[in-house]
Design an enzyme around this catalytic site. Structure first.
Site, PDB file in Angstrom:
ATOM      1  N   ASP A  32       0.860  -1.179   0.000  1.00  0.00           N
ATOM      2  CA  ASP A  32       0.000   0.000   0.000  1.00  0.00           C
ATOM      3  C   ASP A  32       0.905   1.241   0.000  1.00  0.00           C
ATOM      4  O   ASP A  32       1.450   1.602  -1.037  1.00  0.00           O
ATOM      5  CB  ASP A  32      -0.893  -0.109   1.251  1.00  0.00           C
ATOM      6  CG  ASP A  32      -1.979   0.939   1.332  1.00  0.00           C
ATOM      7  OD1 ASP A  32      -2.555   1.285   0.299  1.00  0.00           O
ATOM      8  OD2 ASP A  32      -2.270   1.408   2.446  1.00  0.00           O
TER       9      ASP A  32
ATOM     10  N   ASP B  82      -7.898  -8.205   5.955  1.00  0.00           N
ATOM     11  CA  ASP B  82      -8.998  -8.010   6.900  1.00  0.00           C
ATOM     12  C   ASP B  82      -9.499  -6.579   6.957  1.00  0.00           C
ATOM     13  O   ASP B  82      -8.809  -5.640   6.559  1.00  0.00           O
ATOM     14  CB  ASP B  82      -8.543  -8.380   8.313  1.00  0.00           C
ATOM     15  CG  ASP B  82      -7.593  -7.323   8.895  1.00  0.00           C
ATOM     16  OD1 ASP B  82      -6.544  -7.061   8.277  1.00  0.00           O
ATOM     17  OD2 ASP B  82      -7.919  -6.731   9.941  1.00  0.00           O
TER      18      ASP B  82
HETATM   19  P1  IMP Z   1       1.753  -0.282   3.895  1.00  0.00           P
HETATM   20  O1  IMP Z   1       2.830  -0.245   4.922  1.00  0.00           O
HETATM   21  O2  IMP Z   1       0.989   0.998   3.864  1.00  0.00           O
HETATM   22  O3  IMP Z   1       2.223  -0.699   2.530  1.00  0.00           O
HETATM   23  O4  IMP Z   1       0.650  -1.278   4.415  1.00  0.00           O
HETATM   24  C1  IMP Z   1       0.815  -2.599   4.365  1.00  0.00           C
HETATM   25  C2  IMP Z   1      -0.185  -3.328   5.225  1.00  0.00           C
HETATM   26  O5  IMP Z   1      -1.380  -2.579   5.449  1.00  0.00           O
HETATM   27  C3  IMP Z   1      -0.614  -4.555   4.504  1.00  0.00           C
HETATM   28  O6  IMP Z   1       0.267  -5.613   4.700  1.00  0.00           O
HETATM   29  C4  IMP Z   1      -1.996  -4.801   5.099  1.00  0.00           C
HETATM   30  O7  IMP Z   1      -1.867  -5.530   6.279  1.00  0.00           O
HETATM   31  C5  IMP Z   1      -2.518  -3.405   5.375  1.00  0.00           C
HETATM   32  N1  IMP Z   1      -3.384  -2.942   4.285  1.00  0.00           N
HETATM   33  C6  IMP Z   1      -3.108  -2.030   3.319  1.00  0.00           C
HETATM   34  N2  IMP Z   1      -4.124  -1.885   2.464  1.00  0.00           N
HETATM   35  C7  IMP Z   1      -5.086  -2.737   2.876  1.00  0.00           C
HETATM   36  C8  IMP Z   1      -6.406  -3.066   2.380  1.00  0.00           C
HETATM   37  O8  IMP Z   1      -6.912  -2.561   1.366  1.00  0.00           O
HETATM   38  N3  IMP Z   1      -7.085  -4.015   3.087  1.00  0.00           N
HETATM   39  C9  IMP Z   1      -6.581  -4.615   4.199  1.00  0.00           C
HETATM   40  N4  IMP Z   1      -5.366  -4.353   4.687  1.00  0.00           N
HETATM   41  C10 IMP Z   1      -4.622  -3.414   4.043  1.00  0.00           C
END
Ligand code: IMP
Ligand code: MG
Length: 175
Positions: free
Chosen positions: A101, A157
């Site tokens: 994300d 989730d």
């Molecule tokens: P990042 O550090 O922002 O890349 O977030 C990574 C983590 O956020 C992922 O491994 C998920 O656990 C959670 N996450 C990000 N987007 C989503 C989503 O659309 N649905 C559920 N969990 C998400």
């Protein structure tokens, strides 16, 4: 707040794509072994399905970091909740994630794992939301690039629910 879920990627299409990724990884690592690192809890369903479709020898380990609570936005805070059981030195590591994300979690995790001197390290994610990227992360294997929607299912989730959905769904929040 109540929520409803609509299908974004069907079970059939997710399964088909995981089969393709498994074949690609098997080809790329022909004659070698791979060590899959599952990022809990979201990566668990994907890793199991992917591992079943890899034909070179596979070993598995699990790690848990926290960057999300029950909110739908990243806090930017990354904490190791559970570390790996085994050293990864000289192994062909593939980190298996549910979704990239903002990239904050992965960026932190990959830097930390790199210090443990694996033979090689690649990143495999079921979903990628490129529009949301804040920190640059190189993804080697992507299941699907998706738009900026909050999704659930196949390990992902919303407030710890819906991980068991066999498809990828979009969460719609309503009062
Ligand atoms: P990042 O550090 O922002 O890349 O977030 C990574 C983590 O956020 C992922 O491994 C998920 O656990 C959670 N996450 C990000 N987007 C989503 C989503 O659309 N649905 C559920 N969990 C998400
Ligand atoms: Mg995750």
């Amino acid at each position: 707040m109540a929520e409803t879920i609509s299908v974004m990627i069907s079970e059939e299409n997710v399964d088909k794509r995981i089969q393709e990724l498994g074949e690609q990884i098997s080809k790329d690592y022909a004659g070698q072994e791979v060590h899959l690192i599952c990022v809990l809890k979201g990566g668990s369903f994907f890793m199991c399905e992917l591992a079943k479709r890899i034909t070179v020898p596979v070993s598995l380990d699990f790690m848990q970091v926290s960057s999300y609570g029950t909110e739908t936005k990243s806090s930017g805070v990354v904490k190791i909740v559970k570390d790996l059981d085994e050293p990864i030195r000289d192994k062909n590591v593939i980190v298996v994630e549910d979704v990239v994300d903002s990239g904050r979690t992965l960026s932190y995790l990959l830097d930390m794992l790199q210090e443990r001197q694996p033979k090689s390290m690649r990143l495999c994610t079921l979903l990628d939301k490129p529009e949301r990227r804040v920190v640059d992360v190189h993804v080697d294997y992507t299941g699907f690039e998706i738009p900026d929607e909050f999704v659930v299912g196949y390990g992902l989730d919303y407030a710890q629910k819906y991980r068991n959905l066999p498809y990828i769904g979009i969460v719609h929040l309503s009062e």
